[in-house]
Design an enzyme around this catalytic site. Sequence first.
Site, mmCIF file in Angstrom:
data_model
loop_
_atom_site.group_PDB
_atom_site.id
_atom_site.type_symbol
_atom_site.label_atom_id
_atom_site.label_comp_id
_atom_site.label_asym_id
_atom_site.label_seq_id
_atom_site.Cartn_x
_atom_site.Cartn_y
_atom_site.Cartn_z
ATOM 1 N N ARG A 1 -42.720 -23.332 -11.411
ATOM 2 C CA ARG A 1 -42.647 -22.733 -10.128
ATOM 3 C C ARG A 1 -43.653 -21.576 -10.056
ATOM 4 N NH1 ARG A 1 -37.064 -19.718 -12.328
ATOM 5 N NH2 ARG A 1 -38.644 -17.939 -13.408
ATOM 6 N N ARG B 1 -54.032 -23.607 -9.047
ATOM 7 C CA ARG B 1 -54.911 -24.446 -8.080
ATOM 8 C C ARG B 1 -56.341 -24.667 -8.922
ATOM 9 N NH1 ARG B 1 -52.278 -19.816 -6.005
ATOM 10 N NH2 ARG B 1 -50.615 -19.618 -4.736
ATOM 11 N N ARG C 1 -30.056 -12.620 -19.843
ATOM 12 C CA ARG C 1 -31.036 -11.965 -20.671
ATOM 13 C C ARG C 1 -31.696 -10.198 -19.942
ATOM 14 N NH1 ARG C 1 -33.405 -12.477 -25.517
ATOM 15 N NH2 ARG C 1 -35.849 -11.783 -24.820
ATOM 16 N N ARG D 1 -44.831 -6.957 -19.147
ATOM 17 C CA ARG D 1 -45.801 -6.551 -18.207
ATOM 18 C C ARG D 1 -45.211 -4.886 -17.769
ATOM 19 N NH1 ARG D 1 -43.010 -10.243 -12.745
ATOM 20 N NH2 ARG D 1 -40.684 -9.027 -13.650
ATOM 21 N N GLU E 1 -41.385 -3.552 -19.139
ATOM 22 C CA GLU E 1 -40.967 -4.710 -18.574
ATOM 23 C C GLU E 1 -40.858 -4.667 -20.529
ATOM 24 O OE1 GLU E 1 -40.612 -6.177 -15.540
ATOM 25 O OE2 GLU E 1 -39.626 -7.515 -16.319
ATOM 26 N N TYR F 1 -29.937 -18.104 -10.950
ATOM 27 C CA TYR F 1 -31.240 -17.165 -9.938
ATOM 28 C C TYR F 1 -31.342 -17.729 -9.064
ATOM 29 C CZ TYR F 1 -35.830 -15.047 -9.826
ATOM 30 O OH TYR F 1 -36.415 -13.569 -9.409
ATOM 31 N N ASP G 1 -33.396 -15.793 -5.971
ATOM 32 C CA ASP G 1 -34.969 -15.399 -5.004
ATOM 33 C C ASP G 1 -34.063 -14.487 -3.436
ATOM 34 O OD1 ASP G 1 -37.466 -15.455 -6.081
ATOM 35 O OD2 ASP G 1 -37.772 -16.419 -5.544
HETATM 36 P P1 FAD Z 1 -26.590 -8.148 -7.215
HETATM 37 O O1 FAD Z 1 -28.039 -7.608 -6.254
HETATM 38 O O2 FAD Z 1 -26.524 -8.021 -8.357
HETATM 39 O O3 FAD Z 1 -25.433 -7.476 -6.278
HETATM 40 C C1 FAD Z 1 -24.714 -7.482 -7.177
HETATM 41 C C2 FAD Z 1 -23.677 -6.174 -6.802
HETATM 42 O O4 FAD Z 1 -22.175 -6.244 -7.332
HETATM 43 C C3 FAD Z 1 -24.191 -5.294 -7.635
HETATM 44 O O5 FAD Z 1 -24.798 -4.167 -6.643
HETATM 45 C C4 FAD Z 1 -23.579 -4.693 -8.707
HETATM 46 O O6 FAD Z 1 -23.299 -3.325 -8.784
HETATM 47 C C5 FAD Z 1 -21.914 -5.345 -7.789
HETATM 48 N N1 FAD Z 1 -20.333 -5.328 -8.684
HETATM 49 C C6 FAD Z 1 -20.775 -6.141 -10.048
HETATM 50 N N2 FAD Z 1 -19.768 -6.484 -10.279
HETATM 51 C C7 FAD Z 1 -18.973 -6.097 -9.843
HETATM 52 C C8 FAD Z 1 -17.783 -5.414 -9.825
HETATM 53 N N3 FAD Z 1 -16.744 -6.246 -10.649
HETATM 54 N N4 FAD Z 1 -17.033 -4.667 -8.807
HETATM 55 C C9 FAD Z 1 -17.821 -3.514 -7.819
HETATM 56 N N5 FAD Z 1 -19.183 -4.677 -7.407
HETATM 57 C C10 FAD Z 1 -19.199 -4.787 -8.140
HETATM 58 N N6 FAD Z 1 -36.141 -12.021 -5.604
HETATM 59 C C11 FAD Z 1 -37.494 -12.155 -4.894
HETATM 60 O O7 FAD Z 1 -37.343 -13.045 -3.883
HETATM 61 N N7 FAD Z 1 -38.754 -11.818 -4.790
HETATM 62 C C12 FAD Z 1 -38.767 -11.170 -6.177
HETATM 63 O O8 FAD Z 1 -40.455 -10.475 -6.354
HETATM 64 C C13 FAD Z 1 -37.877 -10.580 -7.281
HETATM 65 N N8 FAD Z 1 -38.491 -9.872 -8.532
HETATM 66 C C14 FAD Z 1 -37.047 -9.977 -9.134
HETATM 67 C C15 FAD Z 1 -37.339 -9.283 -10.733
HETATM 68 C C16 FAD Z 1 -36.747 -9.213 -10.842
HETATM 69 C C17 FAD Z 1 -36.026 -8.409 -12.571
HETATM 70 C C18 FAD Z 1 -34.796 -9.350 -9.984
HETATM 71 C C19 FAD Z 1 -33.861 -9.717 -11.557
HETATM 72 C C20 FAD Z 1 -34.805 -10.152 -9.582
HETATM 73 C C21 FAD Z 1 -35.694 -10.062 -8.941
HETATM 74 N N9 FAD Z 1 -35.026 -11.039 -7.308
HETATM 75 C C22 FAD Z 1 -36.477 -11.534 -6.608
HETATM 76 C C23 FAD Z 1 -33.990 -11.588 -7.342
HETATM 77 C C24 FAD Z 1 -32.995 -10.057 -6.315
HETATM 78 O O9 FAD Z 1 -32.722 -9.603 -7.295
HETATM 79 C C25 FAD Z 1 -32.098 -11.235 -5.658
HETATM 80 O O10 FAD Z 1 -31.835 -11.828 -4.854
HETATM 81 C C26 FAD Z 1 -30.641 -10.453 -5.076
HETATM 82 O O11 FAD Z 1 -31.190 -9.171 -5.928
HETATM 83 C C27 FAD Z 1 -29.523 -10.721 -5.626
HETATM 84 O O12 FAD Z 1 -28.768 -10.386 -4.730
HETATM 85 P P2 FAD Z 1 -26.757 -10.238 -4.773
HETATM 86 O O13 FAD Z 1 -26.503 -9.636 -3.729
HETATM 87 O O14 FAD Z 1 -26.911 -12.047 -4.978
HETATM 88 O O15 FAD Z 1 -27.268 -9.620 -6.125
HETATM 89 N N1 UDP Z 2 -45.040 -17.258 -17.331
HETATM 90 C C1 UDP Z 2 -46.007 -16.625 -18.481
HETATM 91 N N2 UDP Z 2 -47.105 -16.018 -18.195
HETATM 92 C C2 UDP Z 2 -47.531 -15.412 -17.633
HETATM 93 C C3 UDP Z 2 -46.247 -15.198 -15.705
HETATM 94 C C4 UDP Z 2 -45.321 -15.960 -16.164
HETATM 95 O O1 UDP Z 2 -45.793 -17.436 -18.829
HETATM 96 O O2 UDP Z 2 -48.174 -14.389 -17.022
HETATM 97 C C5 UDP Z 2 -43.781 -18.034 -17.833
HETATM 98 C C6 UDP Z 2 -42.451 -17.495 -18.346
HETATM 99 O O3 UDP Z 2 -41.602 -17.970 -18.582
HETATM 100 C C7 UDP Z 2 -41.636 -16.854 -16.711
HETATM 101 C C8 UDP Z 2 -42.039 -18.453 -15.888
HETATM 102 O O4 UDP Z 2 -44.105 -18.403 -16.036
HETATM 103 O O5 UDP Z 2 -39.991 -16.898 -16.608
HETATM 104 C C9 UDP Z 2 -42.649 -18.071 -14.532
HETATM 105 O O6 UDP Z 2 -42.920 -17.236 -13.745
HETATM 106 P P1 UDP Z 2 -42.823 -16.039 -12.607
HETATM 107 O O7 UDP Z 2 -43.777 -15.692 -12.256
HETATM 108 O O8 UDP Z 2 -41.790 -16.931 -11.892
HETATM 109 O O9 UDP Z 2 -41.293 -14.933 -13.444
HETATM 110 P P2 UDP Z 2 -40.370 -13.911 -12.835
HETATM 111 O O10 UDP Z 2 -40.199 -13.674 -11.433
HETATM 112 O O11 UDP Z 2 -38.935 -15.466 -13.097
HETATM 113 O O12 UDP Z 2 -39.884 -13.034 -14.021
#
Ligand code: FAD
Ligand code: UDP
Length: 384
Positions: free
Chosen positions: A174, A178, A250, A280, A301, A349, A351
Site C-alpha cells: 500500500r 519514490r 485490531r 502515531r 494512537e 479494510y 477506504d
Molecule cells: P462504518 O463506518 O463502521 O459504519 C457502520 C455503522 O454500522 C456504524 O455506525 C455502526 O455503529 C453501525 N452498526 C454496526 N452494528 C450495528 C447494529 N447491530 N445495529 C445498528 N447499527 C450497527 N478511509 C479513507 O479513505 N481514508 C482514510 O484516511 C481512512 N482512515 C481510516 C482510519 C482508521 C483508523 C480507520 C479504522 C478507517 C479509516 N478509513 C479511511 C476507512 C473508513 O473509515 C471506512 O471506509 C468507512 O468507515 C466504511 O464505512 P462503513 O459504513 O462500511 O462502516
Molecule cells: N507502516 C509502517 N510504518 C509507517 C507507516 C506504515 O510500518 O510509518 C506499515 C504498517 O504495517 C501499516 C502499513 O504499513 O499497517 C500500511 O500503512 P498505511 O499508512 O496504509 O496504514 P493504515 O492506513 O492501515 O494505518
Amino acid sequence: MNKKNILIVGAGLSGVVIARKLAEKGHKIRIIDRRSHIAGNCYDARDEQSQVMVHTYGPHIFHTDNELVWDFINKFSTMMPYTNRVKATYGGRVFSLPINLHTINQFFNKTCSPSEAKELIEQKGDASIEDPQTFEEQALRFVGRELYEAFFKGYTIKQWGMSPSELPASILKRLPVRFNYDDNYFNHKFQGMPKDGYTSMIEKMADHPNIIIELNVEYSHAERDRFDHVFYSGPLDLFYDYQFGRLGYRTLDFEKFTTEGDFQGCAVMNYCEQNVPYTRITEHKYFSPWENHDQSVCYREFSRSCTENDIPYYPIRQVGEMALLDKYLDLANKEQGMTFIGRLGTYRYLDMDVTIAEAFATADKYLETIDEQKMMPVFTVKVR
Ligand code: FAD
Ligand code: UDP
C-alpha cells in the site's frame, strides 16, 4: 416501478450511500444505527473549547482515482485542497514519509540524485528473495534491512501485534517508495478534505424525503420481516451471534490532549520505534489548513487486540480468521432479502472511496434485480 420498504443497518458511509441511491429511485428507506450519531467511523465533530474539527475515530483523508466517486462527494461537500504529508520520528530524528529521496538522503546522510538513490536502494535490497510473500520479505527485497528496521518493523509490530514475517506482503504494498522528493502519502488523482467535515457531508447525503434515520437503535432479527430487503453494515459474526467465534480485529485507543499553539507542526507524525508505545500522533487542526486556531487538539494512537467491548477497526485476515470467515460466508450466502455490506459486513479494510464505489455497485445491482424479481445475491462484489 415497484416501491420497496428497505431497512439499512448502519448510518456509516456504506449505508447512507446505498440509502441515497435507492431513495432517489423512490424506495422508502429506514436507517438504524446503534450509535448516537451518523457517519460511522468517518464521524468528526468540533472540539467544544478550541473549535478544531476532530476526526473522532482516527484520521480520515479522502483520496481516489474514481471520478464518479469524486463527483458524487462533491455534490454534498466542498472538497478543500489537502495533501497528506506524513513525518516519522526514529532514533531522535524526524524523517519524511513515505520513503522518498529526502528520506533516503536523510537516513544515509547522502546527497543522492534520483538514479543514485535507486542504485543505492537496489544494492541494499535482498535480491535473493525472488517472490516476496510476507511483509518482511517485501521490505527486505525492496528497501533493505536498515530502512525496514527503522521505519517498518517496530511500527508494524505495534500496529498488528505480530511480526512482519507473519503478515502478507500486500499490507506494505500500500505504501510507495519514490526516488524523487514527492512526499504525498497517496498516489491518487483526487485528494481533499470536506470543508465542513465528513459528518456534515454524510448528513447531506442522507437528507432526502424518502430516508428516515433512527439513532441509538440496535438491529434485531425481529425487524427483518417488516421489510422487503435489509442491507446490513454491522459485524458479520454478530449477525450470527458469534456462533463460530469472533472474527479477529485490531482496535485503537486514542489519548486526547490539547495544547496552546502548535504541538508538532503537521497532521500526522509516526513513531516507528517499538519501545514508543503509540504508533502515531495526529494534530487535528492540520487537517483543516484553511482554518486558524490558537489551540490544538491531538490524539496519541495506540493499537491493540480487539476484545468484546471494543470497536473493531482493522480486520486481521490471517489464515485462522479467513477459515472462520468462510463459515460465516456459507451462512450469509444462503440468506434471502439480505445483503451484507461495508467494512464490518464483509470483514475487509475498505477506504472511503472503495466503500462508496461498492455502495454504488450494490445499489445498482439491487435495482436491476428487483425489477427482474430475481433473488438478491448476498455480496455484489468479490469478497476475497
Ligand atoms: P462504518 O463506518 O463502521 O459504519 C457502520 C455503522 O454500522 C456504524 O455506525 C455502526 O455503529 C453501525 N452498526 C454496526 N452494528 C450495528 C447494529 N447491530 N445495529 C445498528 N447499527 C450497527 N478511509 C479513507 O479513505 N481514508 C482514510 O484516511 C481512512 N482512515 C481510516 C482510519 C482508521 C483508523 C480507520 C479504522 C478507517 C479509516 N478509513 C479511511 C476507512 C473508513 O473509515 C471506512 O471506509 C468507512 O468507515 C466504511 O464505512 P462503513 O459504513 O462500511 O462502516
Ligand atoms: N507502516 C509502517 N510504518 C509507517 C507507516 C506504515 O510500518 O510509518 C506499515 C504498517 O504495517 C501499516 C502499513 O504499513 O499497517 C500500511 O500503512 P498505511 O499508512 O496504509 O496504514 P493504515 O492506513 O492501515 O494505518
